[in-house]
Design a protein around this motif. Structure first.
Motif, PDB file in Angstrom:
ATOM      1  N   ARG A 191      38.079  33.506  31.577  1.00  0.00           N
ATOM      2  CA  ARG A 191      37.507  33.189  32.897  1.00  0.00           C
ATOM      3  C   ARG A 191      38.566  33.066  33.989  1.00  0.00           C
ATOM      4  NH1 ARG A 191      34.369  29.916  29.417  1.00  0.00           N
ATOM      5  NH2 ARG A 191      32.157  30.465  29.405  1.00  0.00           N
ATOM      6  N   GLY A 192      39.787  32.689  33.605  1.00  0.00           N
ATOM      7  CA  GLY A 192      40.810  32.423  34.606  1.00  0.00           C
ATOM      8  C   GLY A 192      41.459  33.658  35.187  1.00  0.00           C
ATOM      9  N   CYS A 193      41.356  34.765  34.464  1.00  0.00           N
ATOM     10  CA  CYS A 193      41.951  36.018  34.934  1.00  0.00           C
ATOM     11  C   CYS A 193      41.054  37.164  34.500  1.00  0.00           C
ATOM     12  CB  CYS A 193      43.360  36.201  34.355  1.00  0.00           C
ATOM     13  SG  CYS A 193      44.179  37.750  34.840  1.00  0.00           S
ATOM     14  N   ASP A 194      40.901  38.146  35.358  1.00  0.00           N
ATOM     15  CA  ASP A 194      40.072  39.305  35.011  1.00  0.00           C
ATOM     16  C   ASP A 194      40.908  40.584  34.960  1.00  0.00           C
ATOM     17  OD1 ASP A 194      40.658  39.796  37.641  1.00  0.00           O
ATOM     18  OD2 ASP A 194      38.601  39.654  38.367  1.00  0.00           O
ATOM     19  N   GLY A 195      42.225  40.392  34.844  1.00  0.00           N
ATOM     20  CA  GLY A 195      43.119  41.542  34.862  1.00  0.00           C
ATOM     21  C   GLY A 195      43.756  41.780  36.211  1.00  0.00           C
ATOM     22  N   THR A 196      43.406  40.929  37.209  1.00  0.00           N
ATOM     23  CA  THR A 196      43.945  41.107  38.563  1.00  0.00           C
ATOM     24  C   THR A 196      44.556  39.822  39.116  1.00  0.00           C
ATOM     25  OG1 THR A 196      41.865  40.501  39.675  1.00  0.00           O
ATOM     26  CG2 THR A 196      42.131  42.809  39.034  1.00  0.00           C
ATOM     27  N   VAL A 197      44.773  38.809  38.245  1.00  0.00           N
ATOM     28  CA  VAL A 197      45.167  37.497  38.752  1.00  0.00           C
ATOM     29  C   VAL A 197      46.544  37.045  38.269  1.00  0.00           C
ATOM     30  CG1 VAL A 197      44.561  35.043  38.840  1.00  0.00           C
ATOM     31  CG2 VAL A 197      42.751  36.775  38.948  1.00  0.00           C
ATOM     32  N   CYS A 198      46.764  37.046  36.941  1.00  0.00           N
ATOM     33  CA  CYS A 198      47.979  36.430  36.392  1.00  0.00           C
ATOM     34  C   CYS A 198      49.211  37.299  36.641  1.00  0.00           C
ATOM     35  CB  CYS A 198      47.813  36.141  34.900  1.00  0.00           C
ATOM     36  SG  CYS A 198      48.074  37.590  33.832  1.00  0.00           S
ATOM     37  N   GLU A 199      50.377  36.719  36.405  1.00  0.00           N
ATOM     38  CA  GLU A 199      51.648  37.394  36.703  1.00  0.00           C
ATOM     39  C   GLU A 199      51.834  38.682  35.905  1.00  0.00           C
ATOM     40  OE1 GLU A 199      56.487  36.646  36.361  1.00  0.00           O
ATOM     41  OE2 GLU A 199      55.083  35.163  35.571  1.00  0.00           O
ATOM     42  N   ILE A 200      51.549  38.644  34.608  1.00  0.00           N
ATOM     43  CA  ILE A 200      51.767  39.845  33.798  1.00  0.00           C
ATOM     44  C   ILE A 200      50.786  40.944  34.193  1.00  0.00           C
ATOM     45  CG2 ILE A 200      51.647  40.804  31.461  1.00  0.00           C
ATOM     46  CD1 ILE A 200      52.939  38.295  30.405  1.00  0.00           C
ATOM     47  N   CYS A 201      49.520  40.596  34.401  1.00  0.00           N
ATOM     48  CA  CYS A 201      48.537  41.606  34.812  1.00  0.00           C
ATOM     49  C   CYS A 201      48.921  42.250  36.137  1.00  0.00           C
ATOM     50  CB  CYS A 201      47.144  40.980  34.929  1.00  0.00           C
ATOM     51  SG  CYS A 201      46.330  40.654  33.347  1.00  0.00           S
ATOM     52  N   THR A 202      49.312  41.430  37.107  1.00  0.00           N
ATOM     53  CA  THR A 202      49.614  41.966  38.440  1.00  0.00           C
ATOM     54  C   THR A 202      50.943  42.711  38.467  1.00  0.00           C
ATOM     55  OG1 THR A 202      50.518  39.811  39.088  1.00  0.00           O
ATOM     56  CG2 THR A 202      48.227  40.263  39.665  1.00  0.00           C
ATOM     57  N   THR A 203      51.867  42.346  37.594  1.00  0.00           N
ATOM     58  CA  THR A 203      53.140  43.072  37.526  1.00  0.00           C
ATOM     59  C   THR A 203      52.958  44.411  36.833  1.00  0.00           C
ATOM     60  OG1 THR A 203      54.381  40.990  37.442  1.00  0.00           O
ATOM     61  CG2 THR A 203      55.530  42.975  36.717  1.00  0.00           C
ATOM     62  N   CYS A 204      52.185  44.422  35.760  1.00  0.00           N
ATOM     63  CA  CYS A 204      51.954  45.664  35.018  1.00  0.00           C
ATOM     64  C   CYS A 204      51.080  46.641  35.807  1.00  0.00           C
ATOM     65  CB  CYS A 204      51.306  45.356  33.672  1.00  0.00           C
ATOM     66  SG  CYS A 204      52.402  44.563  32.482  1.00  0.00           S
ATOM     67  N   TYR A 205      50.122  46.081  36.559  1.00  0.00           N
ATOM     68  CA  TYR A 205      49.180  46.920  37.318  1.00  0.00           C
ATOM     69  C   TYR A 205      49.025  46.378  38.744  1.00  0.00           C
ATOM     70  CZ  TYR A 205      48.009  49.233  32.963  1.00  0.00           C
ATOM     71  OH  TYR A 205      48.078  49.957  31.802  1.00  0.00           O
ATOM     72  N   PRO A 206      50.057  46.541  39.575  1.00  0.00           N
ATOM     73  CA  PRO A 206      50.028  45.978  40.934  1.00  0.00           C
ATOM     74  C   PRO A 206      48.948  46.568  41.827  1.00  0.00           C
ATOM     75  CG  PRO A 206      51.929  47.418  40.639  1.00  0.00           C
ATOM     76  CD  PRO A 206      51.329  47.231  39.291  1.00  0.00           C
ATOM     77  N   SER A 207      48.509  47.777  41.510  1.00  0.00           N
ATOM     78  CA  SER A 207      47.502  48.409  42.383  1.00  0.00           C
ATOM     79  C   SER A 207      46.083  48.288  41.826  1.00  0.00           C
ATOM     80  CB  SER A 207      47.841  49.892  42.589  1.00  0.00           C
ATOM     81  OG  SER A 207      47.886  50.568  41.349  1.00  0.00           O
ATOM     82  N   ARG A 208      45.914  47.552  40.714  1.00  0.00           N
ATOM     83  CA  ARG A 208      44.563  47.398  40.139  1.00  0.00           C
ATOM     84  C   ARG A 208      43.696  46.579  41.080  1.00  0.00           C
ATOM     85  NH1 ARG A 208      44.693  44.811  34.442  1.00  0.00           N
ATOM     86  NH2 ARG A 208      44.887  46.926  33.604  1.00  0.00           N
ATOM     87  N   LYS A 209      42.553  47.140  41.451  1.00  0.00           N
ATOM     88  CA  LYS A 209      41.673  46.475  42.418  1.00  0.00           C
ATOM     89  C   LYS A 209      40.446  45.832  41.763  1.00  0.00           C
ATOM     90  CE  LYS A 209      43.873  47.689  46.238  1.00  0.00           C
ATOM     91  NZ  LYS A 209      45.178  48.042  45.660  1.00  0.00           N
ATOM     92  N   HIS A 210      40.063  46.354  40.617  1.00  0.00           N
ATOM     93  CA  HIS A 210      38.818  45.888  39.992  1.00  0.00           C
ATOM     94  C   HIS A 210      39.107  45.190  38.661  1.00  0.00           C
ATOM     95  CE1 HIS A 210      36.634  48.134  43.014  1.00  0.00           C
ATOM     96  NE2 HIS A 210      37.348  49.216  42.710  1.00  0.00           N
ATOM     97  N   PRO A 211      38.255  44.269  38.279  1.00  0.00           N
ATOM     98  CA  PRO A 211      38.445  43.575  36.995  1.00  0.00           C
ATOM     99  C   PRO A 211      38.520  44.567  35.832  1.00  0.00           C
ATOM    100  CG  PRO A 211      36.712  42.506  38.278  1.00  0.00           C
ATOM    101  CD  PRO A 211      37.055  43.778  38.996  1.00  0.00           C
ATOM    102  N   LYS A 212      39.381  44.226  34.856  1.00  0.00           N
ATOM    103  CA  LYS A 212      39.519  45.053  33.667  1.00  0.00           C
ATOM    104  C   LYS A 212      38.520  44.549  32.607  1.00  0.00           C
ATOM    105  CE  LYS A 212      41.429  47.828  30.560  1.00  0.00           C
ATOM    106  NZ  LYS A 212      41.247  49.277  30.609  1.00  0.00           N
ATOM    107  N   LYS A 213      37.554  45.369  32.292  1.00  0.00           N
ATOM    108  CA  LYS A 213      36.566  44.978  31.287  1.00  0.00           C
ATOM    109  C   LYS A 213      37.101  45.203  29.888  1.00  0.00           C
ATOM    110  CE  LYS A 213      32.457  45.774  34.136  1.00  0.00           C
ATOM    111  NZ  LYS A 213      31.138  46.475  34.246  1.00  0.00           N
ATOM    112  N   THR A 214      36.864  44.254  29.017  1.00  0.00           N
ATOM    113  CA  THR A 214      37.332  44.345  27.643  1.00  0.00           C
ATOM    114  C   THR A 214      36.376  45.207  26.822  1.00  0.00           C
ATOM    115  OG1 THR A 214      38.319  42.145  27.769  1.00  0.00           O
ATOM    116  CG2 THR A 214      37.984  43.053  25.578  1.00  0.00           C
ATOM    117  N   LYS A 215      36.928  46.213  26.165  1.00  0.00           N
ATOM    118  CA  LYS A 215      36.110  47.043  25.265  1.00  0.00           C
ATOM    119  C   LYS A 215      35.875  46.294  23.965  1.00  0.00           C
ATOM    120  CE  LYS A 215      37.955  51.432  26.964  1.00  0.00           C
ATOM    121  NZ  LYS A 215      38.727  52.638  26.594  1.00  0.00           N
ATOM    122  N   LYS A 216      34.641  46.269  23.546  1.00  0.00           N
ATOM    123  CA  LYS A 216      34.303  45.609  22.278  1.00  0.00           C
ATOM    124  C   LYS A 216      33.509  46.569  21.417  1.00  0.00           C
ATOM    125  CE  LYS A 216      34.026  41.089  24.523  1.00  0.00           C
ATOM    126  NZ  LYS A 216      33.150  39.949  24.871  1.00  0.00           N
ATOM    127  N   ALA A 217      33.712  46.423  20.108  1.00  0.00           N
ATOM    128  CA  ALA A 217      32.979  47.292  19.170  1.00  0.00           C
ATOM    129  C   ALA A 217      31.495  47.000  19.232  1.00  0.00           C
ATOM    130  CB  ALA A 217      33.510  47.081  17.767  1.00  0.00           C
TER     131      ALA A 217
END
Length: 217
Positions: A191-217
């Motif tokens: 809940r705290g990060c959707d792929g666009t909030v935390c330091e590692i997410c934003t450093t790895c993907y600085p231009s990501r604009k939309h939440p990263k959805k987790t693929k599940k089986a």
């Protein structure tokens, strides 16, 4: 950022944040860790740590635990959830350890995976943290972070484990899986990060604009 650049940054940043990686489940030997990890399925580590002292008062070794009625085990571990299945598994695996392994937890992945209630992830944790063998236990939290960080496109933890083992050095696995868990809890939760909030997410993907959805089986 290329994948190898992401891998290098993640390794460096996690080592800076978590140079020490104590196992979050309280335990005193391989058997107590095995039972604690079994109990942690669909339950927080904090709750397991609250419950295990009372369980060890009942029995703290497979010889004694095998003699404890399932109902008594279940009464103690009920707050963990799934207590009917877990209590039966704890008693049965204790019996097997006594009858087939001289009361010792086997230092063997295949043997561990045959024990009741012990899946691949639980066996991996015991192999890594009790016996020091390289293993990369992947739970749903590591699966989610690995996707957010572009390290896997796998739809399940099995594929994610293969992908992480491929990109990270073998000698880092045992510590790294704990570092990722610690980071996820502190900075990159569901809940705290959707792929666009935390330091590692934003450093790895600085231009990501939309939440990263987790693929599940």
């Amino acid at each position: 950022m290329l994948k190898q650049e992401r891998v290098d940054f993640i390794l460096q940043r996690l080592e800076e944040l978590y140079p020490e990686t104590p196992v979050p489940l309280d335990h005193f030997d391989a058997y107590s860790l095995l039972v604690a990890v079994l109990l942690s399925a669909q339950c927080t580590d904090e709750r397991v740590n609250q419950i295990t002292p009372a369980l060890w008062e009942l029995a703290d070794n497979p010889y004694d635990m095998a003699k404890v009625p399932v109902e008594k085990i279940q009464a103690v571990i009920r707050p963990c959830g799934l207590s009917p299945q877990k209590s039966k598994a704890i008693q049965k695996l204790s019996e097997i350890l006594v009858n087939e392994y001289h009361g010792q937890v086997p230092e063997n992945m295949a043997a561990l995976e045959t024990l009741p209630g012990v899946g691949h992830k639980t066996a991996s944790v015991v192999m890594a943290q009790s016996f020091g063998h390289p293993a990369f236990p992947v739970d749903t939290h590591i699966h989610r972070l690995a996707q957010r960080w572009g390290l896997t496109s796998g739809k399940n933890v099995t594929q994610t484990e293969k992908d992480l083992k491929r990109v990270f050095p073998r000698e880092k696995w045992n510590k790294l899986h704990l570092q990722i868990i610690f980071y996820g809890r502190e900075f990159c939760s569901a809940r705290g990060c959707d792929g666009t909030v935390c330091e590692i997410c934003t450093t790895c993907y600085p231009s990501r604009k939309h939440p990263k959805k987790t693929k599940k089986a």
